[in-house]
Scaffold this motif. Structure first.
Motif, PDB file in Angstrom:
ATOM      1  N   ARG A  39       0.797  -1.236   0.000  1.00 16.27           N
ATOM      2  CA  ARG A  39       0.000   0.000   0.000  1.00 16.27           C
ATOM      3  C   ARG A  39       0.825   1.279   0.000  1.00 16.27           C
ATOM      4  NH1 ARG A  39      -5.593  -0.955   3.410  1.00 16.27           N
ATOM      5  NH2 ARG A  39      -6.060  -3.032   2.590  1.00 16.27           N
ATOM      6  N   PHE A  40       2.013   1.249   0.600  1.00 15.69           N
ATOM      7  CA  PHE A  40       2.802   2.472   0.758  1.00 15.69           C
ATOM      8  C   PHE A  40       3.870   2.549  -0.326  1.00 15.69           C
ATOM      9  CE2 PHE A  40       1.071   1.220   4.809  1.00 15.69           C
ATOM     10  CZ  PHE A  40       0.566   2.401   5.332  1.00 15.69           C
ATOM     11  N   GLU A  41       4.106   3.771  -0.838  1.00 13.36           N
ATOM     12  CA  GLU A  41       5.075   3.964  -1.915  1.00 13.36           C
ATOM     13  C   GLU A  41       5.928   5.204  -1.626  1.00 13.36           C
ATOM     14  OE1 GLU A  41       4.983   3.747  -6.748  1.00 13.36           O
ATOM     15  OE2 GLU A  41       3.610   5.141  -5.767  1.00 13.36           O
ATOM     16  N   PRO A  42       6.913   5.067  -0.720  1.00 11.97           N
ATOM     17  CA  PRO A  42       7.785   6.209  -0.445  1.00 11.97           C
ATOM     18  C   PRO A  42       8.759   6.428  -1.602  1.00 11.97           C
ATOM     19  CG  PRO A  42       8.542   4.256   0.751  1.00 11.97           C
ATOM     20  CD  PRO A  42       7.238   3.886   0.089  1.00 11.97           C
ATOM     21  N   PRO A  43       9.286   7.658  -1.775  1.00 10.71           N
ATOM     22  CA  PRO A  43       9.089   8.795  -0.861  1.00 10.71           C
ATOM     23  C   PRO A  43       7.893   9.674  -1.211  1.00 10.71           C
ATOM     24  CG  PRO A  43      10.747   9.353  -2.480  1.00 10.71           C
ATOM     25  CD  PRO A  43      10.352   7.937  -2.775  1.00 10.71           C
ATOM     26  N   LEU A  44       7.361   9.559  -2.425  1.00 10.64           N
ATOM     27  CA  LEU A  44       6.329  10.506  -2.862  1.00 10.64           C
ATOM     28  C   LEU A  44       4.949  10.191  -2.291  1.00 10.64           C
ATOM     29  CD1 LEU A  44       7.208  10.999  -6.647  1.00 10.64           C
ATOM     30  CD2 LEU A  44       7.977  12.312  -4.664  1.00 10.64           C
ATOM     31  N   ASN A  45       4.647   8.913  -2.109  1.00 14.40           N
ATOM     32  CA  ASN A  45       3.288   8.523  -1.747  1.00 14.40           C
ATOM     33  C   ASN A  45       3.321   7.589  -0.542  1.00 14.40           C
ATOM     34  OD1 ASN A  45       2.138   9.822  -4.193  1.00 14.40           O
ATOM     35  ND2 ASN A  45       3.301   8.218  -5.235  1.00 14.40           N
ATOM     36  N   ASP A  46       3.878   8.066   0.541  1.00 18.56           N
ATOM     37  CA  ASP A  46       4.062   7.247   1.728  1.00 18.56           C
ATOM     38  C   ASP A  46       2.820   7.298   2.611  1.00 18.56           C
ATOM     39  OD1 ASP A  46       5.355   5.514   3.391  1.00 18.56           O
ATOM     40  OD2 ASP A  46       6.658   7.013   4.320  1.00 18.56           O
ATOM     41  N   TYR A  47       1.702   6.817   2.054  1.00 16.20           N
ATOM     42  CA  TYR A  47       0.436   6.767   2.773  1.00 16.20           C
ATOM     43  C   TYR A  47      -0.396   5.638   2.187  1.00 16.20           C
ATOM     44  CZ  TYR A  47      -1.168   9.387  -1.334  1.00 16.20           C
ATOM     45  OH  TYR A  47      -1.420   9.794  -2.628  1.00 16.20           O
ATOM     46  N   ASP A  48      -1.467   5.296   2.854  1.00 11.79           N
ATOM     47  CA  ASP A  48      -2.333   4.195   2.430  1.00 11.79           C
ATOM     48  C   ASP A  48      -3.503   4.768   1.629  1.00 11.79           C
ATOM     49  OD1 ASP A  48      -4.103   2.108   2.137  1.00 11.79           O
ATOM     50  OD2 ASP A  48      -4.000   1.455   4.222  1.00 11.79           O
ATOM     51  N   PRO A  49      -3.479   4.648   0.291  1.00 10.03           N
ATOM     52  CA  PRO A  49      -4.558   5.240  -0.500  1.00 10.03           C
ATOM     53  C   PRO A  49      -5.895   4.514  -0.318  1.00 10.03           C
ATOM     54  CG  PRO A  49      -3.115   3.940  -1.900  1.00 10.03           C
ATOM     55  CD  PRO A  49      -2.462   3.996  -0.554  1.00 10.03           C
ATOM     56  N   ILE A  50      -5.849   3.242   0.044  1.00  4.68           N
ATOM     57  CA  ILE A  50      -7.100   2.509   0.265  1.00  4.68           C
ATOM     58  C   ILE A  50      -7.840   3.089   1.465  1.00  4.68           C
ATOM     59  CG2 ILE A  50      -8.039   0.268   0.963  1.00  4.68           C
ATOM     60  CD1 ILE A  50      -5.988  -1.064  -0.814  1.00  4.68           C
ATOM     61  N   GLU A  51      -7.092   3.359   2.518  1.00  3.92           N
ATOM     62  CA  GLU A  51      -7.696   3.949   3.709  1.00  3.92           C
ATOM     63  C   GLU A  51      -8.212   5.353   3.420  1.00  3.92           C
ATOM     64  OE1 GLU A  51      -6.539   4.840   8.385  1.00  3.92           O
ATOM     65  OE2 GLU A  51      -4.943   4.523   6.914  1.00  3.92           O
ATOM     66  N   ARG A  52      -7.418   6.156   2.742  1.00  2.00           N
ATOM     67  CA  ARG A  52      -7.822   7.544   2.494  1.00  2.00           C
ATOM     68  C   ARG A  52      -9.038   7.639   1.578  1.00  2.00           C
ATOM     69  NH1 ARG A  52      -2.557  11.532   2.668  1.00  2.00           N
ATOM     70  NH2 ARG A  52      -1.687  10.629   4.572  1.00  2.00           N
ATOM     71  N   LEU A  53      -9.126   6.723   0.637  1.00  3.24           N
ATOM     72  CA  LEU A  53     -10.253   6.732  -0.299  1.00  3.24           C
ATOM     73  C   LEU A  53     -11.471   6.007   0.262  1.00  3.24           C
ATOM     74  CD1 LEU A  53      -8.295   5.933  -3.593  1.00  3.24           C
ATOM     75  CD2 LEU A  53      -9.424   8.100  -3.059  1.00  3.24           C
ATOM     76  N   GLY A  54     -11.312   5.310   1.381  1.00  7.72           N
ATOM     77  CA  GLY A  54     -12.408   4.470   1.857  1.00  7.72           C
ATOM     78  C   GLY A  54     -12.776   3.431   0.814  1.00  7.72           C
ATOM     79  N   LEU A  55     -11.759   2.911   0.112  1.00  9.91           N
ATOM     80  CA  LEU A  55     -11.977   2.042  -1.049  1.00  9.91           C
ATOM     81  C   LEU A  55     -12.754   0.788  -0.682  1.00  9.91           C
ATOM     82  CD1 LEU A  55     -10.956   1.861  -4.133  1.00  9.91           C
ATOM     83  CD2 LEU A  55      -9.405   0.110  -3.231  1.00  9.91           C
ATOM     84  N   VAL A  56     -13.734   0.456  -1.498  1.00 10.31           N
ATOM     85  CA  VAL A  56     -14.444  -0.813  -1.382  1.00 10.31           C
ATOM     86  C   VAL A  56     -14.353  -1.540  -2.720  1.00 10.31           C
ATOM     87  CG1 VAL A  56     -16.038  -0.019   0.400  1.00 10.31           C
ATOM     88  CG2 VAL A  56     -16.660   0.250  -2.006  1.00 10.31           C
ATOM     89  N   ASP A  57     -14.427  -2.855  -2.649  1.00 10.31           N
ATOM     90  CA  ASP A  57     -14.447  -3.689  -3.851  1.00 10.31           C
ATOM     91  C   ASP A  57     -15.867  -4.185  -4.046  1.00 10.31           C
ATOM     92  OD1 ASP A  57     -14.234  -5.688  -5.811  1.00 10.31           O
ATOM     93  OD2 ASP A  57     -12.193  -6.219  -5.187  1.00 10.31           O
TER      94      ASP A  57
END
Length: 321
Positions: A63-81
């Motif tokens: 989920r994490f992609e440092p250094p530019l995107n060191d956060y969880d995009p699934i959590e931030r988006l409230g992503l559901v499948d």
């Protein structure tokens, strides 16, 4: 009596372990599988199996992609499948209606769809749904093929993976003059295919022009043209070279390597994305799941782009792209 202990169970099935749900009340984005192909490809049939393969390989995407995107995009988006649309491969009319309805349920809730095809034919009913909310929609189509051919007689001649954007222009679903086809290359069945694409009003930057100008110059043009517009990103996995994405319906040599393709997606940050569509993963022709894994990685980049589009990407230590 045995007491149920939820801590010893791990949910399965969702993309990157996102919750499997149709509850969109807290979601900003939702994954949707579209296991459909027309079944008319002359050589390779199998994209109907793409969503399952991409979900399976998504377990390799962290989920994490440092250094530019060191956060969880699934959590931030409230992503559901949201699972898969109920379709019947090869049955065009009924399947298109089901795809449009499933997409509209997501789009009308103010949620960004992130879909997994399926062959390129699945894009047309998705555009129909998204256009209902965004009448000034533009498309950014990254593909080894334009999918803008005239087609033939009958339903299968008119609606297939090669005619998607011809029908989209005819139906007024997109603004062709401000839409792009990027990366078309290689051999075709039809003479004058690129001419026909341009005759429909689209901006076509073929593979030769892309190579000559370089991605930075092309991306600069895309940003200038599409700034502020609602953008539908359609990404065909055969944009990649078959050396890194062999499991596609129509492999075409001379494409981007994995690093170049992912860098192109990253460079699109700042556009106003309202829908994401990845297609043409064909598991029967894949090698070790590598194409599906790469597609899952592209989906992760879609999440990053969505976070940036929605203003959810700030980590506090982020480096500007």
């Amino acid at each position: 009596m045995t007491v149920f202990d939820p801590s010893v169970y791990v949910p399965t099935g969702g993309f990157m372990a996102a919750p499997s749900s149709w509850d969109l009340s807290l979601a900003r984005a939702a994954v949707l599988g579209i296991p459909f192909d027309c079944g008319t490809h002359a050589v390779r049939i199998g994209a109907r199996l793409g969503p399952t393969a991409i979900r399976e390989q998504s377990s390799l995407v962290r989920r994490f992609e440092p250094p530019l995107n060191d956060y969880d995009p699934i959590e931030r988006l409230g992503l559901v499948d949201c699972g898969n649309v109920k379709v019947t491969p090869g049955v065009i009319g009924e399947s298109y209606a089901a795809i449009e309805e499933a997409m509209w349920r997501i789009v009308s809730a103010g949620v960004i769809p992130m879909t997994m095809g399926g062959d390129g034919a699945v894009t047309l009913p998705q555009l129909r749904a998204v256009h209902r909310k965004y009448p000034d929609l533009v498309v950014l189509h990254i593909d080894a093929h334009t999918d803008t051919y005239p087609g033939g007689e009958g339903e299968r001649g008119k609606y297939n993976t090669g005619t998607t954007f011809t029908r989209a222009a005819e139906e007024g679903l997109v603004d062709p003059a401000n839409s792009f086809h990027i990366g078309a290359r290689g051999t075709t069945y039809l003479q004058g295919g690129f001419t026909h694409t341009r005759s429909m009003g689209y901006e076509l930057i073929d593979g030769i022009e892309l190579s000559r100008r370089g991605m930075d110059d092309v991306v600069r043009q895309v940003h200038e043209r599409l700034a502020g517009r609602p953008v539908y990103l359609c990404f065909d996995m055969d944009f990649f070279d078959p050396s890194c994405a062999p499991g596609v319906c129509t492999p075409t040599w001379g494409g981007a390597n994995a690093g170049q393709g992912l860098a192109l997606l990253q460079s699109l940050s700042g556009l106003r994305f309202v829908s994401f569509d990845i297609n043409t993963v064909s598991p029967p022709h894949d090698v070790g799941g590598m194409t599906a894994f790469l597609a899952g990685t592209c989906m992760h980049q879609f999440m990053i782009l969505a976070c940036r589009s929605l203003g959810l990407a700030n980590t506090g230590a982020e480096v500007a792209p």
